[in-house]
Write a protein that holds these residues in place. Structure first.
Motif, short mmCIF file in Angstrom:
data_model
loop_
_atom_site.label_atom_id
_atom_site.label_comp_id
_atom_site.label_asym_id
_atom_site.label_seq_id
_atom_site.Cartn_x
_atom_site.Cartn_y
_atom_site.Cartn_z
N ILE A 136 -20.55 -35.58 -68.83
CA ILE A 136 -20.02 -35.72 -67.46
C ILE A 136 -19.16 -36.93 -67.05
O ILE A 136 -18.44 -37.00 -65.98
CB ILE A 136 -21.19 -35.61 -66.38
N PHE A 156 -16.49 -35.56 -64.80
CA PHE A 156 -16.10 -35.57 -63.50
C PHE A 156 -15.13 -36.50 -63.03
O PHE A 156 -14.23 -35.75 -62.17
CB PHE A 156 -17.61 -36.28 -62.98
N ALA A 192 -12.56 -33.89 -63.46
CA ALA A 192 -12.24 -32.88 -62.36
C ALA A 192 -11.65 -33.55 -61.06
O ALA A 192 -10.92 -32.95 -60.46
CB ALA A 192 -13.48 -32.15 -62.11
N LEU A 193 -12.37 -34.63 -60.58
CA LEU A 193 -11.63 -35.23 -59.57
C LEU A 193 -10.22 -35.51 -59.57
O LEU A 193 -9.47 -35.51 -58.55
CB LEU A 193 -12.46 -36.37 -59.05
N GLY A 223 -8.19 -32.65 -58.95
CA GLY A 223 -8.32 -32.23 -57.67
C GLY A 223 -7.29 -33.08 -56.87
O GLY A 223 -6.41 -32.82 -56.08
N LEU A 224 -7.35 -34.34 -57.03
CA LEU A 224 -6.52 -35.45 -56.45
C LEU A 224 -4.90 -35.13 -56.60
O LEU A 224 -4.07 -35.39 -55.77
CB LEU A 224 -6.94 -36.68 -56.93
N LEU A 245 -3.90 -32.15 -54.56
CA LEU A 245 -3.96 -32.86 -53.19
C LEU A 245 -2.83 -33.70 -52.82
O LEU A 245 -2.19 -33.35 -52.03
CB LEU A 245 -5.26 -33.73 -52.82
N PHE A 263 0.05 -31.34 -52.67
CA PHE A 263 0.11 -30.80 -51.27
C PHE A 263 0.80 -31.84 -50.36
O PHE A 263 1.71 -31.26 -49.49
CB PHE A 263 -1.25 -30.46 -50.80
N PHE A 264 0.56 -32.97 -50.34
CA PHE A 264 1.15 -33.90 -49.41
C PHE A 264 2.44 -33.95 -49.72
O PHE A 264 3.15 -34.24 -48.81
CB PHE A 264 0.49 -35.43 -49.58
N MET A 276 4.29 -31.17 -48.06
CA MET A 276 4.64 -31.21 -46.62
C MET A 276 5.50 -32.41 -46.38
O MET A 276 6.24 -32.11 -45.55
CB MET A 276 3.02 -31.86 -46.14
N TYR A 279 6.81 -26.68 -45.48
CA TYR A 279 5.97 -25.86 -44.75
C TYR A 279 6.65 -25.67 -43.27
O TYR A 279 6.06 -24.93 -42.52
CB TYR A 279 4.55 -26.46 -44.44
N THR A 280 7.84 -26.07 -43.19
CA THR A 280 8.55 -25.89 -41.90
C THR A 280 9.00 -24.59 -41.80
O THR A 280 9.26 -23.87 -40.85
CB THR A 280 9.70 -27.04 -41.67
N ASP A 281 9.63 -23.89 -42.69
CA ASP A 281 10.04 -22.77 -42.67
C ASP A 281 9.61 -21.75 -43.86
O ASP A 281 10.01 -21.42 -44.78
CB ASP A 281 11.65 -22.60 -42.80
N LEU A 282 8.48 -20.89 -43.53
CA LEU A 282 7.59 -20.22 -44.49
C LEU A 282 8.54 -19.03 -44.81
O LEU A 282 8.40 -18.49 -45.89
CB LEU A 282 6.55 -20.01 -44.33
N GLU A 283 9.31 -18.26 -43.97
CA GLU A 283 10.03 -17.17 -44.24
C GLU A 283 11.27 -17.42 -45.09
O GLU A 283 11.46 -16.61 -46.03
CB GLU A 283 10.22 -16.49 -42.85
#
Lengths: 48, 733
Positions: A4, A8, A11-12, A15-16, A19, A22-23, A26, A31-35
């Motif tokens: 572990i 651990f 895994a973290l 995940g980071l 994240l 994702f940032f 953005m 994400y301003t025009d999804l269509e």
């Protein structure tokens, strides 16, 4: 159980990374025009 | 031709780069997007163009020295798109940054809840097996390491809102949330410190995650409605032609007109300012202001009022500030009086929150005291149970119940070309029990059409159309549009107030008043058949005909009225037009409750008296004179052809010619409200089960997590039903 100590942070860390991704999405305005994005994929020579 | 001046809309950046946002009409698909981006990209001065398909906007950047903003609009026009420059409001930017903040918080909370859950599941399975206490402590500390910074970051929207409420000595939904989050974290850290079995780190981050979803959806909804309202305002942007000191004409947005400017009002244009005529003479149609339909002659030094229609000659007018007793002033006064009544409406979510906070606080305080005094356990244990109550009553389901339905219903409306401008309009529309229609432009099409097609032989269409196209008179314009906007005849002579004439093959063609064409004999039966229409006569040699021009019902008007009636709504017409003109329309639609000849203030008073009798009025209208009534009604709908003031006052705007969207919107709104109530009742039911369990001290973090995510899931899935059930009919564009 020593595994572990590796699992651990791993895994973290994964995940980071997600994240952080994702940032980044953005910040670059994905994400301003999804269509529009759905259609842009189909264009032949996307300049963006 | 007047030059355009769009410099108001341009924003400037370093390095001589200018940028502008444009709302574009008719972007529908990827092809349009590509055409615009490629087409503008070919222009060397343009640095970049980016289409936002969801918002139907284009943002363009160009080198300021090389291009004027008007050229950008022209370029788009050449590509086949009508673009309207757009000034993003400050409010809109604030909403965008709030939305980003919530989305970031959502990302952090999502990351944290997944990782904490990973640790929690290990602890839960270990607790029922043989987990080593040291390992459990390690897992708990690791959870704390993730959860504490997450709560500090992602919880800010709730903490700030709770603080604001407390400062104002009020309690909102965020107060129990904040107390719950802080207490649960503190208790969990204390538990971990004391090598306890249970910690609520997973519950806290999951709570924040679900609540943020609800908040984000709510914000998304507000932002979207505001953006659409902005687009509509841009599309509607009314302009005036300003005369410069050097005599040049410039088209400027009406907002840029100041008192003492001089503006030109061409024949066929609606006057948008109050002022004094400096040059020219004409006839005005003042029906909107006074109800009088007969043209009114106006000349030098006389006063014109906004809202009147210039019929025959061009006028140069010196602008005065909107004075006392003018229509604009009156409308302004009525609007400010009307808006108050609607703001008294309390949203469903706020009503739920008002009940929620005191109940939850009382329950959890009672639990704490009960266990401490009667149950006889130590205070940290009693507090732990009280905190469990706070967490398990989590308003996840409550927080998601309404925004999720709103977002789904709004996109269902959007697909039917109905734009929601206010988030709570759905709730209010669902409550409506009487529908009040304006006549002109709402039940009928905004442009007059030919009523007696039989008087117009096909072989004469072209020559009449070409003659009509030569005039700016509103009736001639309407006739020309009805005949398909043919190219105008050259050498047409216009006799003011009489008509048009042209010599063709040594024969005189005349189009104009009945007397001008000497067609009294032909006119008599037409006038008898269409008493409320306007008449335009045509003469060529011995041939004479009289056309009746009048208002045609909007497509689907009948079906819509029937559908509304079937939905249990009473139907009424309140019109500013003459009773003779309203009666045939009312008879055709079978509407008994009709009042005509009303001034704007009368409409508002009638709506107020209906409201005083407990009626919830749905107002459908389009004119300047409807604006106060639209603002004062319980809920209001406008067609996209409405004047900008009416549209600004309406909650819902529909596109297209047909009236059917009104009925569709009502069906969707009722369905949405039903789902919202179902969701709220589900939240109540869920709490009725979960709270006793928590108060009895039987809830573990596992139960809390399962209940929380389960209830949120049920509520969200239920909300998705808002999109189905109403047949999707494409209304005519």
């Amino acid at each position: 159980m020593n595994i572990i100590v590796i699992l651990f942070p791993l895994a973290l860390g994964l995940g980071l990374i997600g994240l952080g991704g994702f940032f980044w999405c953005m910040r670059s305005g994905q994400y301003t025009d999804l269509e529009g994005a759905a259609w842009r994929v189909l264009q032949d020579d996307d300049q963006a | 031709m007047a030059a355009q001046d769009l410099s108001v809309f341009v924003s400037h950046r370093d390095g001589g780069i200018a940028s502008m946002e444009l709302a574009v009409d008719g972007i529908r698909c990827a092809g349009c997007m590509q055409a615009i981006e490629k087409g503008l990209g070919r222009e060397p001065a343009i640095l970049g163009a980016r289409v936002n398909l969801a918002l139907k906007r284009v943002s363009v950047e160009w080198r300021e020295a090389l291009l004027k903003p008007e050229a950008v609009v022209e370029k788009l026009g050449a590509l086949g798109f009508k673009a309207y420059p757009f000034a993003p409001e400050r409010q809109e930017e604030g909403a965008a940054s709030e939305e980003k903040r919530l989305l970031r918080g959502l990302g952090v909370a999502g990351f944290a809840s997944m990782n904490v859950m990973l640790l929690s599941v290990s602890v839960w399975s270990g607790n029922s097996g043989d987990i080593d206490p040291t390992t459990r402590d390690f897992f708990h500390w690791l959870s704390a390491l993730i959860a504490l910074p997450t709560a500090a970051y992602a919880g800010r929207p709730f903490f700030e809102s709770a603080l604001r409420a407390l400062k104002a000595r009020a309690v909102n939904m965020d107060v129990p949330i904040t107390i719950g989050v802080v207490l649960a974290l503190a208790m969990s850290v204390a538990e971990t410190w004391n090598h306890g079995h249970h910690a609520y780190f997973d519950g806290v981050v999951m709570l924040l995650f679900f609540l943020l979803i609800g908040r984000y959806l709510d914000q998304l909804m507000r932002r979207r409605t505001r953006d659409l309202a902005g687009n509509l305002a841009a599309l509607k942007a009314e302009t005036a032609t300003r005369v410069g000191a050097d005599g040049s004409w410039t088209t400027v947005p009406i907002a840029a007109i100041r008192p003492d400017d001089r503006v030109v009002i061409r024949p066929g244009e609606r006057v948008s300012v109050d002022g004094i005529v400096e040059n020219g003479s004409s006839e005005l149609d003042q029906s909107l202001v006074t109800g009088e339909t007969a043209p009114f002659a106006i000349g030098l030094g006389e006063r014109v009022h906004a809202g009147t229609l210039n019929l025959t000659g061009a006028l140069t007018v010196r602008v005065e500030a909107a004075g006392q007793g003018t229509l604009l002033d009156e409308i302004d006064r009525l609007m400010s009086q009307a808006v108050g009544s609607r703001s008294r409406y309390v949203r469903l979510s706020d009503r739920a929150a008002r009940l929620y906070a005191p109940v939850v606080h009382t329950l959890s305080a009672a639990t704490f005291l009960g266990w401490l005094l009667i149950g006889g356990i130590s205070w940290p244990e009693a507090l732990m149970i009280a905190v469990t109550v706070l967490i398990i009553t989590c308003p996840c389901a409550l927080g998601l119940a309404i925004p999720a339905v709103q977002v789904v219903a709004a996109s269902a409306l959007f697909r039917r070309r109905i734009m929601l401008k206010e988030g709570d309009a759905l709730e209010r529309l669902a409550e409506a029990d009487i529908a009040v229609f304006d006549k002109t432009g709402t039940l009928t099409l905004p442009e007059p059409d030919i009523l007696n097609e039989e008087a117009l032989p096909i072989e004469r269409r072209a020559e009449i159309g070409a003659l009509a196209a030569a005039s700016h008179h509103p009736l001639a314009q309407a006739l020309s549009r009805a005949l398909g906007s043919l190219p105008a005849h050259a050498d047409v002579r216009e006799e003011r107030g009489q008509g048009l004439s042209v010599m063709l093959d040594s024969e005189e063609l005349r189009l104009g008043s009945v007397a001008f064409c000497g067609a009294e004999v032909e006119a008599a039966p037409v006038m008898a058949a269409h008493p409320s229409a306007s008449f335009i006569a045509y003469r060529r040699g011995a041939y004479r005909t009289v056309l009746a021009l009048g208002q045609k019902l909007r497509p689907e008007a009948r079906e819509t009225i029937d559908a509304l009636r079937a939905a249990g709504l009473e139907i009424a017409i309140l019109s500013g037009d003459r009773p003779e003109a309203v009666a045939p329309i009312a008879a055709e639609l079978g509407i008994d409750h009709v009042q005509a000849g009303l001034l704007p203030g009368d409409k508002l008073n009638l709506l107020d008296s209906m409201a005083a009798h407990g009626r919830k009025v749905l107002m459908v209208g389009d004119g300047l004179n409807d604006a106060p009534a639209l603002a004062g009604a319980h809920v209001s709908v406008s067609p996209v052809s409405a004047t900008h003031l009416a549209q600004a006052a309406a909650d819902i705007v529909f596109l297209g010619e047909g009236l059917k969207p009104v009925a569709d919107a009502l069906v969707i709104a009722r369905k949405a409200r039903g789902l919202m109530l179902e969701n709220l009742w589900f939240a109540v039911l869920y709490n009725a089960v979960a709270v006793p369990v928590a108060m009895a001290g039987l809830a573990t973090p596992l139960i809390a997590a399962a209940a929380m995510s389960g209830s949120s899931l049920v509520v969200t899935l239920n909300a998705l039903r808002a999109r189905s059930g109403v047949p999707e009919t494409e209304s005519r564009p």
